[in-house]
Structure formats: structure tokens, C-alpha cells
Enzyme design. Structure first.
Site, short mmCIF file in Angstrom:
data_model
loop_
_atom_site.label_atom_id
_atom_site.label_comp_id
_atom_site.label_asym_id
_atom_site.label_seq_id
_atom_site.Cartn_x
_atom_site.Cartn_y
_atom_site.Cartn_z
N CYS A 31 -6.47 -0.18 -10.47
CA CYS A 31 -5.69 -0.15 -10.77
C CYS A 31 -5.55 1.84 -11.22
O CYS A 31 -3.93 1.60 -11.37
CB CYS A 31 -7.12 -0.76 -11.94
N GLU B 299 -8.86 -3.42 -20.18
CA GLU B 299 -8.84 -2.68 -19.19
C GLU B 299 -7.56 -3.62 -18.07
O GLU B 299 -8.40 -4.42 -17.51
CB GLU B 299 -10.14 -1.96 -17.92
O1 LIG Z 1 -10.08 -0.08 -10.71
C1 LIG Z 1 -9.65 0.73 -11.54
C2 LIG Z 1 -11.43 0.77 -11.34
C3 LIG Z 1 -11.37 2.75 -10.79
C4 LIG Z 1 -12.51 2.93 -10.27
C5 LIG Z 1 -12.54 3.87 -9.19
O2 LIG Z 1 -11.15 4.29 -8.72
O3 LIG Z 1 -13.49 4.74 -9.28
#
Ligand SMILES: O=CCCCC(=O)O
Length: 469
Positions: free
Chosen positions: A276, A242
């Protein structure tokens, strides 16, 4: 061995100092396992696997349900830890614990059916059976931006499937890693099923080669992901990656602009922009560009930052001073290459890794705001002539994690989302974080494999075919 035990062993250990990003003061000093100790933990995990794989799906589900309860019980303490480790506002930290509890509940509730044997007719005998058998020890490596969620989303899935796991957290979050292990064991998970590895990234990479490591799951940057994929390939270990994202949110001319502005601000500044799947690029059709930009800038100017334990602040600091400095450098370079900074863009004169909500427009290809991921509260606005140009620009990026579309014509938005956007997830007229019952993951340089939503449980299983003659 726990941190307390590591501190008192006779050998001289390597240590790591971590800093509270709100104060820049040392928060914790952690003691590292030697490579031999880490290998012993993998051996112990392999031993634990011999009995864990024989437990029933029901037994596993019962423990996972209990983990959900304990996460809810401890959410205030866990949120305090995350605030000090990486600057997450307390309310967000408690929300993360709730989200993790929901992932546990979903997994416990649906895992039994998802992992149950399936029967098929076969031409050569009575029947075929497809069975999902666990594979062994899975090595998890996770980052600091969601200290609880990143660990729980992968580990609960692999544990439900009957695997065991050794977990290397980001060095700044070893305390959360230990808290998770404590909760898992209090809920009844046998020792060795989930173990923390207190090692640096380089040692963790070397552990991929260990004969008992059967798979690797990593969340983090594309550059490290590429390295992990390479090492995994060399040793033929399955991996889930990921990686980064530069999610584009398309605002079509028929959008509800106030809704789009509100949502795109929230999607950009949540977790100080260190997500992300944050909304990072905003691609707006020309007829509504000025209205969207003016309202968006006005709303971003209202975003406050400060002490993450003070609920009045919208954002805490970024996780580390060097990360804040890198973000600022990306903003400066983008401006040097032609972008206009409409608000923010200055490092505040105060202690702490703070950065204001920032908006850029007139962004040129070849600049960081165009080509790279901005991991902080910096929005990149783009004006396009029409839907086709919006789709082209959204897809032109090397990342393909998530994205969004704003249009009052839901059918049109769903068509674009389904058929046109080259990403793993798309929001329509909203910004949803990860959901326990929906898969999470991307395409292109955002990686491969899926977490939760029923799919994470099947990433590390031996899908075994039995042919009954
Ligand atoms: O960084 C990626 C995970 C996202 C988690 C979230 O937005 O709760």
C-alpha cells in the site's frame, strides 16, 4: 477448530482451493467454518475477554515478548509459507518476521506506560483519572500482501490493550493465520484471546453486527473499506481502515538523482510492488526529468523476477494470476489513453503470475496510471515545472497514505512534508517501510486510524474519565 479438525467433522463443508502463484498449481485446500461456528468463536472470544481484561499490563507484555522470540525462531518456516501462498521472496519473508518481532518488542516495552492511568487536576474535586480500558472482541480482517505483518500489527496492539480478537485472514493465507495462533498460544496467550475465523469476506462482513463485536479493523481496498465502514456505521461499531495508496515521490531539481533513482526503484519493486505504501508515482521537476527518467528506466530494466525461493531474483510473482492480469489491463488502458511504456509492459510467456518492472510516462488524466492504484511493479513518471506544481499533482489524488521528497535541502523537504503533503506519512530522501515505533496510516480514501507506534494500542480502548470528588 483448526483446519485439521475442520477437515474431519461430519458435515459437508465449503472449501476453497488456493494456488501457488509461482507454479499456478493448487497449494492448499481450506475448509470453511459455518456462520454458526464463527459466531461460537466470537462467543468464546467474549468469554476469554472476561479474564484477559483483568490481566495486568506486565503479564500481557511478558507474553508478547515471548511471541517476538518465537517469531524469530520460526522465521524461515514462515517465509517458506508466504513464498508459496503469495510469492514473497524468502529474504523478504524473513525480514517481515523480524519486523513483526520488533513490533511485539516495542509494544511490550512501551505498552505499559502508554496504557497506564493518567491523572489530571479537576475544578470540582480532588483529581481526575483517565484510564484506558479494553472494550471487548475486535474483528480483524487483513489482506495477503504482508501475511504476517498485517495481522500482527493490529492484533498485538489490541491484545496488549486487553481486548480479544477474532481474525479473518485473506483466504490464501489461512495457513499463516493458523501459524500465528499457534505461536501466540505457545507463548502463553490463553485460548480464545486470538482465534482464526476461516470464513469468506461476505460472512466476515455479516459478523460485524454480532453483539459481542466491539470494533472492526480492516486493511484492503477502498471499495471494501467503504462497505465495512457502512456496515460498521449501521451497527455503530468503531472501525480502523487502512486502504489503498498511490504514493507520490517528488524529485526536486536539487535532489541527489542517483539516490532518488536507487530509492524509487526499491520503493516500487519491493514485494513485487504489492504494497500500500509503495512508491507509485514519481513527480520530477523538469530540469532533472530526463536524467532521472533515463537512469530510472536503466535500473528498472535490471530488475529480475522468478522463483521466490531463489535468492537471485529481485521479485517473485504477483500474488495471483487475476491480479497480474488486472495490472496488465491497467497498463494497456493507460497506454491506449496516451501513456508511453518505456520498459516492461508485457506478460512473460511462462507459467506463474509474473510481471516485469514497467515504467510509464506521458500519463493522461482519466487513465488508470493517473487516477488509480497500480498494485504491482509499474512506475508512473510525471514531469512538472516547479515545486508548486509537484505538490498540486501529489495532492490531487484521492488517496493520501504516504509519499516522499528528494532534495539536498533537508529543511525545505521537511517544510513541504509537514505543511504541504496531504498524507499520513512522508519519507525524506529515503524509503522506509513501517517502523514499530512510528504510527502508520493515511488520510482521504486511504482510510483512518493508526497502527503501531504507540497509537495502535489506543484505537480500541474506552478512554474512561473518573472524577474523584
Ligand atoms: O501494504 C501495507 C503495509 C506495508 C508493509 C511493509 O512495507 O512492510
Amino acid at each position: 477448530m483448526t483446519q485439521a479438525e475442520l477437515k474431519t467433522t461430519a458435515i459437508t463443508r465449503q472449501t476453497i482451493d488456493t494456488y501457488n502463484p509461482a507454479t499456478e498449481e493448487v497449494y492448499k485446500t481450506y475448509y470453511l467454518h459455518t456462520k454458526q461456528e464463527a459466531e461460537a468463536l466470537i462467543e468464546a472470544s467474549h468469554q476469554a475477554f472476561q479474564s484477559w481484561r483483568k490481566t495486568s499490563l506486565e503479564e500481557r507484555a511478558t507474553i508478547i515478548k515471548k511471541i517476538a522470540e518465537l517469531l524469530r525462531r520460526d522465521k524461515a518456516d514462515l517465509a517458506q509459507m508466504m513464498a508459496k501462498q503469495m510469492g514473497k521472496p524468502l529474504a523478504l519473508g524473513e525480514g517481515e518476521a523480524e519486523q513483526c518481532a520488533a513490533i511485539c518488542e516495542y509494544t511490550a516495552e512501551h505498552g505499559i506506560d502508554a496504557l497506564a492511568d493518567e491523572e489530571r487536576e479537576i475544578s470540582t474535586g480532588k483529581k481526575g483519572i483517565i484510564t484506558y480500558q479494553p472494550e471487548g472482541v475486535i474483528l480483524g480482517m487483513q489482506p495477503w500482501n504482508f501475511p504476517l505483518y498485517q495481522c500482527i500489527r493490529y492484533s498485538i496492539a489490541v491484545i496488549m490493550a486487553g481486548n480479544t480478537t477474532v481474525f479473518k485472514h485473506d483466504e490464501s493465507c489461512f495457513e499463516t493465520a493458523e501459524a500465528i495462533q499457534k505461536i501466540y498460544e505457545e507463548a502463553g496467550l490463553p485460548k480464545g484471546v486470538f482465534s482464526c475465523l476461516f470464513v469468506d469476506g461476505e460472512t466476515a462482513d455479516e459478523l460485524i453486527a454480532h453483539q459481542h463485536v466491539r470494533g472492526v479493523t480492516f486493511t484492503g481496498s477502498a471499495s471494501i473499506g467503504r462497505l465495512i465502514a457502512k456496515i460498521s456505521a449501521e451497527h455503530l461499531k468503531k472501525n480502523v481502515l487502512e486502504l489503498g495508496g498511490s504514493d507520490a515521490y517528488i524529485v526536486l531539481r536539487d535532489a541527489d538523482i542517483d539516490l532518488a533513482v536507487k530509492t524509487c526503484v526499491q520503493g516500487r519493486v519491493m514485494n513485487s510492488g504489492q504494497t500500500c505504501i509503495a512508491a507509485k508515482r514519481f513527480i520530477i521537476e523538469a530540469p532533472v526529468y530526463d536524467e532521472f527518467r533515463d537512469k530510472y528506466v536503466a535500473a528498472m530494466k535490471k530488475i529480475t523476477y522468478g522463483d521466490p525461493t531463489n535468492s537471485e531474483n529481485n521479485m517473485g510473482p504477483l500474488a495471483r494470476v487475476d491480479l497480474r492480469d488486472k495490472l496488465h489491463h491497467q497498463v494497456q488502458e493507460s497506454v491506449m489513453k496516451g501513456a508511453t511504456c518505456l520498459c516492461g509492459g508485457e506478460i512473460p510467456d511462462q507459467k506463474g503470475a509474473y510481471y516485469p518492472a514497467t515504467v510509464l510516462e506521458n500519463i493522461q488524466a482519466g487513465s488508470p496510471a493517473y487516477d488509480d492504484e497500480l498494485f504491482g511493479p509499474v512506475a508512473a513518471l510525471f514531469k512538472v515545472a516547479d515545486e508548486a506544481e509537484a505538490i498540486e499533482l501529489a495532492n490531487a489524488h484521492r488517496y493520501g497514505l504516504g509519499g516522499g521528497i528528494f532534495s539536498k535541502d533537508e529543511k525545505r523537504a521537511i517544510r513541504i512534508a509537514r505543511e504541504e503533503l496531504d498524507t499520513g506519512m512522508v519519507n525524506i530522501n529515503g524509503y522506509a517501510g513501517p517502523q514499530a515505533n512510528m504510527p502508520f496510516g493515511g488520510v482521504k480514501e486511504s482510510g483512518y486510524g493508526r497502527e503501531h507506534g504507540g497509537f495502535g494500542m489506543k484505537e480500541f480502548v474506552n478512554v474512561k474519565s473518573l472524577f474523584i470528588a
